[in-house]
Write a protein that holds these residues in place. Structure first.
Motif, PDB file in Angstrom:
ATOM      1  N   GLY A   1      13.081  18.897   1.528  1.00 16.81           N
ATOM      2  CA  GLY A   1      12.959  20.098   0.710  1.00 16.81           C
ATOM      3  C   GLY A   1      12.752  19.812  -0.768  1.00 16.81           C
ATOM      4  O   GLY A   1      12.198  20.643  -1.491  1.00 16.81           O
ATOM      5  N   TRP A   2      13.167  18.647  -1.229  1.00 16.59           N
ATOM      6  CA  TRP A   2      13.042  18.267  -2.638  1.00 16.59           C
ATOM      7  C   TRP A   2      11.670  17.703  -2.971  1.00 16.59           C
ATOM      8  O   TRP A   2      11.319  17.548  -4.143  1.00 16.59           O
ATOM      9  CB  TRP A   2      14.091  17.206  -2.983  1.00 16.59           C
ATOM     10  N   MET A   3      10.867  17.384  -1.951  1.00 12.72           N
ATOM     11  CA  MET A   3       9.637  16.614  -2.164  1.00 12.72           C
ATOM     12  C   MET A   3       8.544  17.428  -2.848  1.00 12.72           C
ATOM     13  O   MET A   3       8.373  18.615  -2.605  1.00 12.72           O
ATOM     14  CB  MET A   3       9.098  16.093  -0.828  1.00 12.72           C
ATOM     15  N   LYS A   4       7.788  16.750  -3.683  1.00  8.54           N
ATOM     16  CA  LYS A   4       6.573  17.298  -4.273  1.00  8.54           C
ATOM     17  C   LYS A   4       5.366  16.843  -3.450  1.00  8.54           C
ATOM     18  O   LYS A   4       5.465  15.920  -2.633  1.00  8.54           O
ATOM     19  CB  LYS A   4       6.415  16.800  -5.718  1.00  8.54           C
ATOM     20  N   GLU A   5       4.247  17.471  -3.689  1.00  7.70           N
ATOM     21  CA  GLU A   5       3.016  16.970  -3.092  1.00  7.70           C
ATOM     22  C   GLU A   5       2.582  15.686  -3.830  1.00  7.70           C
ATOM     23  O   GLU A   5       2.865  15.537  -5.013  1.00  7.70           O
ATOM     24  CB  GLU A   5       1.912  18.037  -3.189  1.00  7.70           C
ATOM     25  N   PRO A   6       1.931  14.758  -3.120  1.00  3.46           N
ATOM     26  CA  PRO A   6       1.464  14.857  -1.740  1.00  3.46           C
ATOM     27  C   PRO A   6       2.504  14.505  -0.683  1.00  3.46           C
ATOM     28  O   PRO A   6       2.217  14.560   0.506  1.00  3.46           O
ATOM     29  CB  PRO A   6       0.323  13.843  -1.713  1.00  3.46           C
ATOM     30  N   CYS A   7       3.733  14.149  -1.105  1.00  2.48           N
ATOM     31  CA  CYS A   7       4.740  13.734  -0.120  1.00  2.48           C
ATOM     32  C   CYS A   7       5.103  14.852   0.854  1.00  2.48           C
ATOM     33  O   CYS A   7       5.255  14.626   2.054  1.00  2.48           O
ATOM     34  CB  CYS A   7       6.005  13.261  -0.840  1.00  2.48           C
ATOM     35  N   ARG A   8       5.239  16.086   0.346  1.00  2.00           N
ATOM     36  CA  ARG A   8       5.743  17.182   1.179  1.00  2.00           C
ATOM     37  C   ARG A   8       4.886  17.407   2.425  1.00  2.00           C
ATOM     38  O   ARG A   8       5.404  17.709   3.512  1.00  2.00           O
ATOM     39  CB  ARG A   8       5.826  18.465   0.360  1.00  2.00           C
ATOM     40  N   SER A   9       3.564  17.253   2.302  1.00  5.77           N
ATOM     41  CA  SER A   9       2.675  17.498   3.443  1.00  5.77           C
ATOM     42  C   SER A   9       2.168  16.205   4.084  1.00  5.77           C
ATOM     43  O   SER A   9       1.309  16.244   4.959  1.00  5.77           O
ATOM     44  CB  SER A   9       1.476  18.345   3.008  1.00  5.77           C
ATOM     45  N   CYS A  10       2.727  15.059   3.670  1.00  6.55           N
ATOM     46  CA  CYS A  10       2.247  13.765   4.169  1.00  6.55           C
ATOM     47  C   CYS A  10       2.964  13.398   5.469  1.00  6.55           C
ATOM     48  O   CYS A  10       4.191  13.500   5.556  1.00  6.55           O
ATOM     49  CB  CYS A  10       2.495  12.682   3.124  1.00  6.55           C
TER      50      CYS A  10
ATOM     51  N   GLN B   1       0.825  -1.206   0.000  1.00  6.89           N
ATOM     52  CA  GLN B   1       0.000   0.000   0.000  1.00  6.89           C
ATOM     53  C   GLN B   1       0.860   1.256   0.000  1.00  6.89           C
ATOM     54  O   GLN B   1       0.503   2.268  -0.609  1.00  6.89           O
ATOM     55  CB  GLN B   1      -0.926  -0.001   1.226  1.00  6.89           C
ATOM     56  N   TYR B   2       2.006   1.164   0.681  1.00  3.68           N
ATOM     57  CA  TYR B   2       2.919   2.296   0.770  1.00  3.68           C
ATOM     58  C   TYR B   2       4.329   1.834   0.372  1.00  3.68           C
ATOM     59  O   TYR B   2       4.674   0.658   0.519  1.00  3.68           O
ATOM     60  CB  TYR B   2       2.969   2.849   2.196  1.00  3.68           C
ATOM     61  N   PRO B   3       5.152   2.744  -0.103  1.00  6.37           N
ATOM     62  CA  PRO B   3       6.521   2.356  -0.469  1.00  6.37           C
ATOM     63  C   PRO B   3       7.380   2.087   0.758  1.00  6.37           C
ATOM     64  O   PRO B   3       7.063   2.524   1.870  1.00  6.37           O
ATOM     65  CB  PRO B   3       7.035   3.579  -1.235  1.00  6.37           C
ATOM     66  N   LYS B   4       8.476   1.370   0.541  1.00  9.07           N
ATOM     67  CA  LYS B   4       9.426   1.127   1.617  1.00  9.07           C
ATOM     68  C   LYS B   4      10.387   2.315   1.740  1.00  9.07           C
ATOM     69  O   LYS B   4      10.609   3.044   0.779  1.00  9.07           O
ATOM     70  CB  LYS B   4      10.226  -0.145   1.334  1.00  9.07           C
ATOM     71  N   ALA B   5      10.911   2.494   2.929  1.00 13.47           N
ATOM     72  CA  ALA B   5      11.939   3.518   3.145  1.00 13.47           C
ATOM     73  C   ALA B   5      13.254   2.968   2.619  1.00 13.47           C
ATOM     74  O   ALA B   5      13.982   2.273   3.326  1.00 13.47           O
ATOM     75  CB  ALA B   5      12.049   3.861   4.621  1.00 13.47           C
ATOM     76  N   CYS B   6      13.535   3.258   1.368  1.00 11.78           N
ATOM     77  CA  CYS B   6      14.678   2.641   0.698  1.00 11.78           C
ATOM     78  C   CYS B   6      15.979   2.925   1.452  1.00 11.78           C
ATOM     79  O   CYS B   6      16.411   4.078   1.552  1.00 11.78           O
ATOM     80  CB  CYS B   6      14.759   3.170  -0.731  1.00 11.78           C
ATOM     81  N   TYR B   7      16.580   1.864   2.005  1.00 13.87           N
ATOM     82  CA  TYR B   7      17.830   1.984   2.776  1.00 13.87           C
ATOM     83  C   TYR B   7      17.718   3.015   3.898  1.00 13.87           C
ATOM     84  O   TYR B   7      18.704   3.655   4.261  1.00 13.87           O
ATOM     85  CB  TYR B   7      18.999   2.318   1.849  1.00 13.87           C
TER      86      TYR B   7
ATOM     87  N   LEU C   1      -1.404   6.779  -2.139  1.00 15.01           N
ATOM     88  CA  LEU C   1      -1.858   8.145  -1.860  1.00 15.01           C
ATOM     89  C   LEU C   1      -1.566   9.093  -3.017  1.00 15.01           C
ATOM     90  O   LEU C   1      -1.885  10.274  -2.937  1.00 15.01           O
ATOM     91  CB  LEU C   1      -1.191   8.668  -0.583  1.00 15.01           C
ATOM     92  N   THR C   2      -0.950   8.581  -4.085  1.00 16.53           N
ATOM     93  CA  THR C   2      -0.634   9.415  -5.245  1.00 16.53           C
ATOM     94  C   THR C   2      -1.343   8.883  -6.481  1.00 16.53           C
ATOM     95  O   THR C   2      -1.480   7.658  -6.640  1.00 16.53           O
ATOM     96  CB  THR C   2       0.886   9.450  -5.506  1.00 16.53           C
ATOM     97  N   PRO C   3      -1.787   9.774  -7.379  1.00 16.76           N
ATOM     98  CA  PRO C   3      -2.408   9.298  -8.624  1.00 16.76           C
ATOM     99  C   PRO C   3      -1.443   8.529  -9.522  1.00 16.76           C
ATOM    100  O   PRO C   3      -1.880   7.831 -10.439  1.00 16.76           O
ATOM    101  CB  PRO C   3      -2.877  10.597  -9.298  1.00 16.76           C
ATOM    102  N   LEU C   4      -0.154   8.615  -9.248  1.00 16.48           N
ATOM    103  CA  LEU C   4       0.828   7.867 -10.021  1.00 16.48           C
ATOM    104  C   LEU C   4       0.723   6.356  -9.787  1.00 16.48           C
ATOM    105  O   LEU C   4       1.324   5.568 -10.525  1.00 16.48           O
ATOM    106  CB  LEU C   4       2.238   8.343  -9.681  1.00 16.48           C
ATOM    107  N   ARG C   5      -0.028   5.951  -8.776  1.00 13.94           N
ATOM    108  CA  ARG C   5      -0.200   4.535  -8.465  1.00 13.94           C
ATOM    109  C   ARG C   5      -0.730   3.749  -9.675  1.00 13.94           C
ATOM    110  O   ARG C   5      -0.459   2.551  -9.822  1.00 13.94           O
ATOM    111  CB  ARG C   5      -1.142   4.373  -7.279  1.00 13.94           C
ATOM    112  N   ARG C   6      -1.437   4.399 -10.564  1.00 16.61           N
ATOM    113  CA  ARG C   6      -1.993   3.712 -11.736  1.00 16.61           C
ATOM    114  C   ARG C   6      -0.886   3.049 -12.565  1.00 16.61           C
ATOM    115  O   ARG C   6      -1.114   2.020 -13.214  1.00 16.61           O
ATOM    116  CB  ARG C   6      -2.783   4.689 -12.600  1.00 16.61           C
TER     117      ARG C   6
END
Length: 361
Positions: free
Chosen positions: A292-301, A231-237, A331-336
């Motif tokens: 600081g590099w994050m886009k929404e929805p990550c930046r406010s998640c 459902q959610y990505p892993k915290a890579c390393y 949580l992102t439309p990119l999931r498609r």
């Protein structure tokens, strides 16, 4: 932001390998023997890593045993006080070499297998290998190394997960890593051959949980669902450039093993820079630290401090922009993009090979 102190160094000492596994996460453009950094360079890298705080060292590849200086490198790392794991296919691990590794202070050996079924295992590996792996396992157990079995899971072997677990237990493994395929490098190229079905994943999860209970106290088991079914990505390393350093065969220093797949970043080389400068100052390691590099929805998640936006290499591979949210996230439309990939199926694959060699199987 101030960098954390790294804890782990993965030394990919070579890309050379007798196996041709189609799920390999090595890059498509493999480093050849003449481009590999020297014994002295590797010793300096280990010393600089230890000064930074690194305690864990993986000696990996490719197949690290093709390096004739590997025992010398292991001895140097041991003198520095680093805990070492030899990550190997087992091919080339003779008793004589294993004894030299023991004398050098190597503590832990991880041997990969492709399947519990011999015919399938050797088809996946692309070479006859099972008897050599069995012999290597016997040597590792006899000499008393800590012993891990690693299996990359995918559609071609997932239905035998119970037999694979039982085989590792019969071998006396201290630890078993059931590592679902990560779709980078050759794995991404062969994704449609490797991608398991949802039904396979569900059955495998139930079998893994039953075996975990059966072998509790006897063999530690690690089983994590495939990224694409999460459902959610892993915290890579544990986050980009937070705890982990990879140094590749040619000396490129990377925040993760697949980072060279992001062409917008220029990665420093240990031939030209100290590991401390690379860790603390290089633009590549600083690129995705913090938020600081994050886009929404990550930046406010609120999950941004849990999974750090997921995998930057996966975001680039699937969307073309490493700053995008990892498309695994629901949580992102990119999931498609991920959902569409789950329906892929192919009977053809390409073996891992050097450029110009026959590949398709």
């Amino acid at each position: 932001m101030t960098a954390e102190r790294p804890t782990t160094l993965l030394a990919e000492v070579t890309h050379r390998c007798p196996l041709h596994c189609p799920y390999c996460s090595n890059p498509l453009e493999l480093v050849r023997a003449g481009q590999e950094i020297s014994t002295d360079d590797w010793k300096r890298v280990f010393s600089e890593a230890r000064e930074l705080g690194v305690l864990q060292l993986g000696l990996s590849g490719g197949e690290p045993l093709v390096r004739k200086d590997l025992e010398e490198l292991a001895a140097h790392a041991h003198r520095l006080g680093m805990y070492q794991t030899l990550v190997t296919s087992g091919l080339g691990l003779t008793r004589q070499r294993a004894e030299r590794f023991k004398d050098a202070g190597l503590e832990h050996v991880q041997i990969s297998i492709q399947d519990s079924d011999t015919v399938t295992a050797e088809r996946i590996a692309g070479v006859s290998s099972v008897k050599q792996k069995q012999a290597a396992v016997a040597i590792v157990k006899e000499l008393g190394f800590a012993f891990t079995v690693n299996v990359v899971l995918h559609r071609q072997n997932l239905d035998r997960i119970g037999e694979i677990i039982d085989l590792a237990a019969a071998w006396g493994a201290d630890r078993l890593e059931l590592a679902n395929t990560q779709y980078y490098g050759w794995g991404l190229r062969n994704r449609s051959w490797l991608m398991p079905t949802r039904e396979q994943v569900s059955r495998a999860k139930a079998i893994a949980e039953e075996r975990m209970a059966r072998y509790k106290g006897r063999m530690q088991m690690i089983f994590v669902l495939p990224d694409y079914y999460e459902q959610y990505p892993k915290a890579c390393y544990g986050g980009w450039g937070r705890f982990y350093i990879v140094v590749g065969p040619s000396g490129l220093a990377l925040p993760c093993h697949a980072a060279t797949s992001i062409p917008t970043l220029s990665f420093p080389n240990v031939r030209e820079h100290s590991l401390r400068w690379i860790w603390e100052e290089s633009p590549a390691f600083r690129a995705f630290r913090g938020d600081g590099w994050m886009k929404e929805p990550c930046r406010s998640c609120p999950r941004k401090t849990v999974d750090f936006g997921g995998c930057r290499c996966q975001a680039f591979a699937l969307t073309g922009d490493p700053a995008n949210p990892d498309p695994v996230c629901t949580l992102t439309p990119l999931r498609r993009i991920v959902d569409e990939a789950l329906g892929e199926a192919s009977e053809e694959f390409e073996y891992r090979t050097l450029a110009g060699e026959p590949q398709r199987a």
